[in-house]
Design a protein around this motif. Sequence first.
Motif, short mmCIF file in Angstrom:
data_model
loop_
_atom_site.label_atom_id
_atom_site.label_comp_id
_atom_site.label_asym_id
_atom_site.label_seq_id
_atom_site.Cartn_x
_atom_site.Cartn_y
_atom_site.Cartn_z
N LEU A 102 19.34 -11.73 42.30
CA LEU A 102 20.78 -12.00 42.36
C LEU A 102 21.42 -11.30 43.56
O LEU A 102 22.19 -11.90 44.31
CB LEU A 102 21.42 -11.53 41.06
CG LEU A 102 22.90 -11.84 40.81
CD1 LEU A 102 23.15 -11.87 39.32
CD2 LEU A 102 23.81 -10.80 41.46
N GLY B 222 29.76 -9.49 39.77
CA GLY B 222 29.93 -10.44 38.68
C GLY B 222 28.61 -10.88 38.08
O GLY B 222 28.47 -10.97 36.86
N GLY B 223 27.62 -11.13 38.94
CA GLY B 223 26.31 -11.54 38.46
C GLY B 223 25.64 -10.47 37.62
O GLY B 223 25.04 -10.75 36.58
N VAL C 23 27.15 -8.11 35.95
CA VAL C 23 27.90 -8.00 34.70
C VAL C 23 27.47 -9.09 33.73
O VAL C 23 27.26 -8.85 32.53
CB VAL C 23 29.42 -8.07 34.96
CG1 VAL C 23 30.19 -8.22 33.65
CG2 VAL C 23 29.89 -6.83 35.70
N VAL C 24 27.34 -10.31 34.23
CA VAL C 24 26.91 -11.43 33.38
C VAL C 24 25.50 -11.19 32.84
O VAL C 24 25.23 -11.41 31.65
CB VAL C 24 26.96 -12.76 34.16
CG1 VAL C 24 26.29 -13.88 33.38
CG2 VAL C 24 28.40 -13.13 34.47
N LEU C 25 24.59 -10.74 33.70
CA LEU C 25 23.22 -10.46 33.27
C LEU C 25 23.20 -9.41 32.17
O LEU C 25 22.50 -9.55 31.16
CB LEU C 25 22.38 -10.00 34.47
CG LEU C 25 20.92 -9.61 34.19
CD1 LEU C 25 20.16 -10.76 33.55
CD2 LEU C 25 20.24 -9.15 35.48
N THR C 26 23.98 -8.35 32.36
CA THR C 26 24.07 -7.29 31.35
C THR C 26 24.64 -7.83 30.05
O THR C 26 24.14 -7.53 28.96
CB THR C 26 24.94 -6.14 31.87
OG1 THR C 26 24.38 -5.62 33.08
CG2 THR C 26 25.03 -5.02 30.84
N ALA C 27 25.70 -8.63 30.16
CA ALA C 27 26.34 -9.18 28.97
C ALA C 27 25.39 -10.08 28.19
O ALA C 27 25.37 -10.06 26.95
CB ALA C 27 27.60 -9.95 29.37
N VAL C 28 24.60 -10.87 28.89
CA VAL C 28 23.63 -11.76 28.23
C VAL C 28 22.61 -10.93 27.45
O VAL C 28 22.28 -11.25 26.30
CB VAL C 28 22.93 -12.66 29.26
CG1 VAL C 28 21.72 -13.37 28.63
CG2 VAL C 28 23.90 -13.68 29.83
N THR D 224 24.25 -9.36 24.40
CA THR D 224 24.53 -10.41 23.41
C THR D 224 23.27 -10.79 22.64
O THR D 224 23.32 -11.03 21.43
CB THR D 224 25.13 -11.65 24.11
OG1 THR D 224 26.33 -11.29 24.78
CG2 THR D 224 25.42 -12.75 23.10
#
Length: 255
Positions: free
Chosen positions: A217, A230-231, A233-238, A241
Amino acid sequence: MIPAAVGFQCPDDVRAGNAGVRRVRRPSGLAAARRRFGPVTTTLVAVNVLVFVVTAVSAASAGENPLDNFRSQVFQDFSLIPVFVTQAGEDWRLLTGAFLHIGITHLALNMLSLLLFGPEIEARLGWWRYLAVYLVSALGGSVAIQLFGEPLRPVAGASAAIYGLLGALGVLMVAARQDLRGLLTLLAINVVISFLPNVSLLGHLGGLVAGLLATTLLVTARRRVGVQVGGLVVLTAVMVTLVLAVPEPLVVLGM
């Protein structure tokens, strides 16, 4: 008078001249280490060593051998135990376990690996990207253990983060069109070692995959800092989750 290269000098003149000379200050041991190994790598090693000392003191205060630090209350409260994450809501274990080690040998091997590989990656990525890859890789290892590991088995160590750094180095070498054969051989050897008893293959593979994804990324986004942040953060959030969405490891659920 004081003999000089040409003639003699007055002692008062020599003292006056020396007073205006700026003396070179030798850097402290920590400052020298930060310059040689990088500030983030040095700090990570220092934090891991400090945490080990805290667990050793905690074990000693409970009447245990300090080298059996895994018997300490601190270790029990912060190591990764999947069932405590899902059932007790102790989410901090997903990261704190990566800063704990089981015995001095475990600590020494991981810190040596970090000092070997960390500085080059820190120099290539820059301090915040490097730290982000390290932490995301540590989290990736924990997520793999949460999803597929034994619910009651404590896991600890920086190995997942270090495998993530190896994955990061691979991505950087591909981007720079460097020969990967040496790195691939090293990875193959380490994967074989991961099958030994009391070694977390899941954690290693999870960290490796997370490190690969995070660095890919960063390399793809290049200098677009907003996209990189942003990428990540999204990876961490996934990953988080996934942990929260699965109440028990998949092996317990029969999947």
